[in-house]
Motif scaffolding. Structure first.
Motif, PDB file in Angstrom:
ATOM      1  N   ILE A  21       0.814  -1.148  -0.059  1.00 17.26           N
ATOM      2  CA  ILE A  21       0.101   0.019  -0.219  1.00 17.26           C
ATOM      3  C   ILE A  21       0.808   1.372  -0.044  1.00 17.26           C
ATOM      4  N   LEU A  22       0.722   2.156  -0.892  1.00 17.14           N
ATOM      5  CA  LEU A  22       1.159   3.270  -1.079  1.00 17.14           C
ATOM      6  C   LEU A  22       0.379   4.560  -0.604  1.00 17.14           C
ATOM      7  N   LYS A 122      12.290   7.965  -8.826  1.00 12.30           N
ATOM      8  CA  LYS A 122      12.755   6.788  -8.633  1.00 12.30           C
ATOM      9  C   LYS A 122      11.969   5.759  -8.402  1.00 12.30           C
ATOM     10  N   LEU A 123      10.900   5.874  -7.325  1.00 13.48           N
ATOM     11  CA  LEU A 123       9.834   5.237  -6.979  1.00 13.48           C
ATOM     12  C   LEU A 123       8.903   5.004  -8.291  1.00 13.48           C
ATOM     13  N   LYS A 129       5.200  -2.741  -8.050  1.00 12.80           N
ATOM     14  CA  LYS A 129       3.770  -2.685  -7.983  1.00 12.80           C
ATOM     15  C   LYS A 129       3.180  -2.482  -6.747  1.00 12.80           C
ATOM     16  N   PHE A 130       1.856  -1.901  -6.444  1.00  8.40           N
ATOM     17  CA  PHE A 130       1.134  -1.796  -5.470  1.00  8.40           C
ATOM     18  C   PHE A 130      -0.188  -2.231  -5.388  1.00  8.40           C
ATOM     19  N   ASP A 131      -0.846  -2.832  -4.196  1.00  9.91           N
ATOM     20  CA  ASP A 131      -2.181  -3.289  -4.359  1.00  9.91           C
ATOM     21  C   ASP A 131      -3.312  -1.967  -4.270  1.00  9.91           C
ATOM     22  N   ALA A 132      -2.792  -1.199  -3.661  1.00 10.36           N
ATOM     23  CA  ALA A 132      -3.804   0.244  -3.311  1.00 10.36           C
ATOM     24  C   ALA A 132      -2.671   1.332  -3.191  1.00 10.36           C
ATOM     25  N   VAL A 133      -3.304   2.609  -3.602  1.00 12.28           N
ATOM     26  CA  VAL A 133      -2.859   3.994  -3.448  1.00 12.28           C
ATOM     27  C   VAL A 133      -3.709   4.664  -2.948  1.00 12.28           C
ATOM     28  N   ILE A 134      -3.382   5.276  -1.594  1.00 10.88           N
ATOM     29  CA  ILE A 134      -4.101   6.197  -0.858  1.00 10.88           C
ATOM     30  C   ILE A 134      -3.722   7.590  -0.954  1.00 10.88           C
ATOM     31  N   VAL A 135      -4.759   8.387  -1.468  1.00 15.10           N
ATOM     32  CA  VAL A 135      -4.234   9.703  -1.953  1.00 15.10           C
ATOM     33  C   VAL A 135      -5.015  10.826  -1.200  1.00 15.10           C
ATOM     34  N   GLU A 136      -4.366  11.614  -0.408  1.00 19.46           N
ATOM     35  CA  GLU A 136      -5.064  12.757   0.348  1.00 19.46           C
ATOM     36  C   GLU A 136      -5.603  13.742  -0.605  1.00 19.46           C
ATOM     37  N   ASN A 149      -0.338   4.404 -12.483  1.00 27.03           N
ATOM     38  CA  ASN A 149       1.085   4.022 -12.796  1.00 27.03           C
ATOM     39  C   ASN A 149       1.731   2.759 -12.339  1.00 27.03           C
ATOM     40  N   PHE A 150       0.932   2.578 -10.829  1.00 31.57           N
ATOM     41  CA  PHE A 150       1.156   1.357 -10.404  1.00 31.57           C
ATOM     42  C   PHE A 150       0.292   0.217 -10.210  1.00 31.57           C
TER      43      PHE A 150
END
Length: 517
Positions: A21-22, A122-123, A129-136, A149-150
């Motif tokens: 998770i990102l 770089k990331l 790969k990520f399963d989820a991206v949490i964005v504020e 992207n991921f």
């Protein structure tokens, strides 16, 4: 029995399966970071592999899963620059009609800094790969491209409740007839003029987003992701929206199925107070008034006339005063005032001798005062603070004092009313009871729903069809136009028909008169 044990083990393994998770929390405000880190730490402690992008860093890394930090030092530099350029106490005097476009411009400029950071680049190019991206969600729509992207599920985190920044992205209804904008100090029962202003603010927000913000963020995406999607392809892709709100302190409003309220999730069981602070609170037989203007506003930056007025008012009370003061010395400090550059706020509010909380009305402070059942005096300065003050007044557990009217007499009267009138404590304890009366703790609820949308591949069954409709269909403008045309044609045809009948009747009547003559 063996089968039962095997099933139990499989179930436990499934429920704690680790996900990557990102978390993207780039706003250079400590309150925003505190919320983001509380969520990401909890996910890591549950066993997930967590990466957080933020200007701030953790002192004690969580135990459990993996916790990686990608820092944004340029964001902090921008914060210090802006802090030196802007007098925060003057922001309350700025009209929302100016503040909204200014905030959109400011946050767009700051938001691009994230993609400029070397470690973020770089990331992005790492092939991870990520399963989820949490964005504020805070004027940060370009950051949602990271989920694309991921190849990850997109989760939106709102540090406040449902608002105009989010509602349209998930098809959530938000009529300005009874839902005031977060920058206005209106209740749900607005007068005609208030509804008119609220509607104009809503239209301004819509125009700023569609005419400036989204094209600006589309340009940022094109710049850093040349082969990436259009901004509109990522705007409406949220599988889940986590809202830092709760009906005990926020106005009840509609929520579509993928909007989940988790207000108060950041609050933890109180820890042991430092010895000197505990003794100060324990020995306050007449009670304590706690005064803090939050993490972004500095009490030490108050003009001398405001500071002196506050000190004179404090000196009239038998209660002790605990004041978050950022300098080493406070000129004219009364004997009943104890200073501190920082206090463990939750632990202070949890102490039984705290009678009253004076605050700027930030959402975290507003949540904590209800959670611990302490009456509140709000001195709102900017943002949603005026709205939070209005909610405290409407719910009967607080009063508000505008910064312009902050003087010795007004402050003394407000504080005396809150201390001497037992209704405020009674009301806040009632709200606190509602706040605590939940089937599951808010943090557990947040963790469950994050796991849920990952487990169900984005949970598309929770999304309403409104996000797929063009604006004119959502507003039924095509239907309204057709019905207007039909009604207009029907009216014209009926008018012509009646006119023809009238003319015939008039002609026959005229002929009869001629024959009689």
């Amino acid at each position: 029995m063996k089968i039962l044990i095997v099933v139990s083990v499989l179930f436990l393994t499934w429920t704690v399966q680790s996900a990557r998770i990102l978390g993207v929390f780039p706003v250079p405000g400590k309150s925003n970071y505190f919320l983001g880190s509380s969520l990401m730490r909890a996910l890591a402690e549950k066993g997930h592999d967590v990466t957080i992008i933020s200007p701030f860093s953790e002192n004690n890394l969580p135990k459990g899963g993996s916790y990686r930090e990608i820092l944004l030092p340029e964001m902090l530099a921008q914060l210090e620059t802006r802090r030196n350029e802007i007098n925060m106490y003057e922001l309350g005097e700025v009209s929302p009609f100016i503040n909204i476009p200014f905030l959109a411009y400011l946050m767009s400029e700051i938001g691009e800094i994230l993609f400029k950071e070397t470690n973020v680049q770089k990331l992005i190019n790492s092939g991870e790969k990520f399963d989820a991206v949490i964005v504020e969600q805070f004027f940060s729509d370009a950051h949602k491209v990271l989920a694309y992207n991921f190849d990850a599920v997109q989760i939106v985190f709102s540090s406040v409740g449902a608002n105009i920044w989010i509602n349209s992205l998930v098809g959530n209804p938000s009529p300005p007839s009874y839902i005031p904008d977060s920058m206005l100090s209106y209740s749900a029962h607005m007068t005609f003029l208030e509804r008119l202003k609220n509607t104009l603010i809503s239209l301004l927000n819509t125009c700023v987003h569609h005419l400036y913000l989204y094209p600006k963020h589309n340009g940022i995406i094109r710049k850093y992701f040349p082969n990436g999607p259009d901004v509109h392809d990522v705007l409406y892709n949220a599988s889940l929206v986590l809202l830092n709100s709760h009906p005990s302190l926020n106005q009840p409003v509609p929520h579509v199925p993928n909007m989940i309220e988790i207000g108060g999730f950041h609050i933890k069981p109180p820890k042991q107070l430092p010895q000197d602070l505990e003794e100060f609170l324990d020995n306050a037989k007449d009670g304590v008034i706690y005064f803090s203007m939050g993490s972004n506003l500095r009490s030490a930056d108050l003009p001398s006339e405001k500071r002196d007025a506050i000190l004179k008012a404090f000196s009239k009370f038998k209660q002790k005063i605990l004041w978050k003061w950022e300098d080493d010395v406070l000129p004219g400090q009364p004997d009943n005032v104890k200073l501190g550059k920082w206090f463990p706020q939750q632990e202070v509010l949890a102490h039984p001798n705290v009678r009253l909380f004076i605050t700027h009305g930030g959402l975290l402070s507003s949540i904590e005062t209800v959670y611990f059942g302490v009456p509140i005096l709000v001195i709102p300065i900017y943002g949603d603070q005026k709205l939070n003050a209005q909610l405290a007044i409407g719910n009967g557990y607080g009063l508000s004092l505008s910064y312009d009217e902050l003087n010795e007499e007004n402050l003394f009267q407000k504080l005396n009313e809150l201390i001497e009138n037992p209704k405020y404590r009674k009301n806040v304890r009632s709200k606190s009871s509602i706040f605590h009366d939940r089937p599951v703790k808010p943090l557990e609820k947040a963790l469950y729903w994050v796991d849920y949308v990952i487990r169900h591949k984005g949970a598309p069954h929770l999304k309403v069809a409104a996000t797929e409709l063009p604006w004119y269909k959502y507003l039924l403008l095509d239907v309204i136009v057709v019905l207007t045309v039909i009604v207009s044609l029907g009216t014209i045809i009926m008018w012509l028909f009646l006119k023809k009948i009238y003319q015939k009747l008039y002609s026959k009547s005229k002929q009869r008169k001629l024959k009689k003559n």
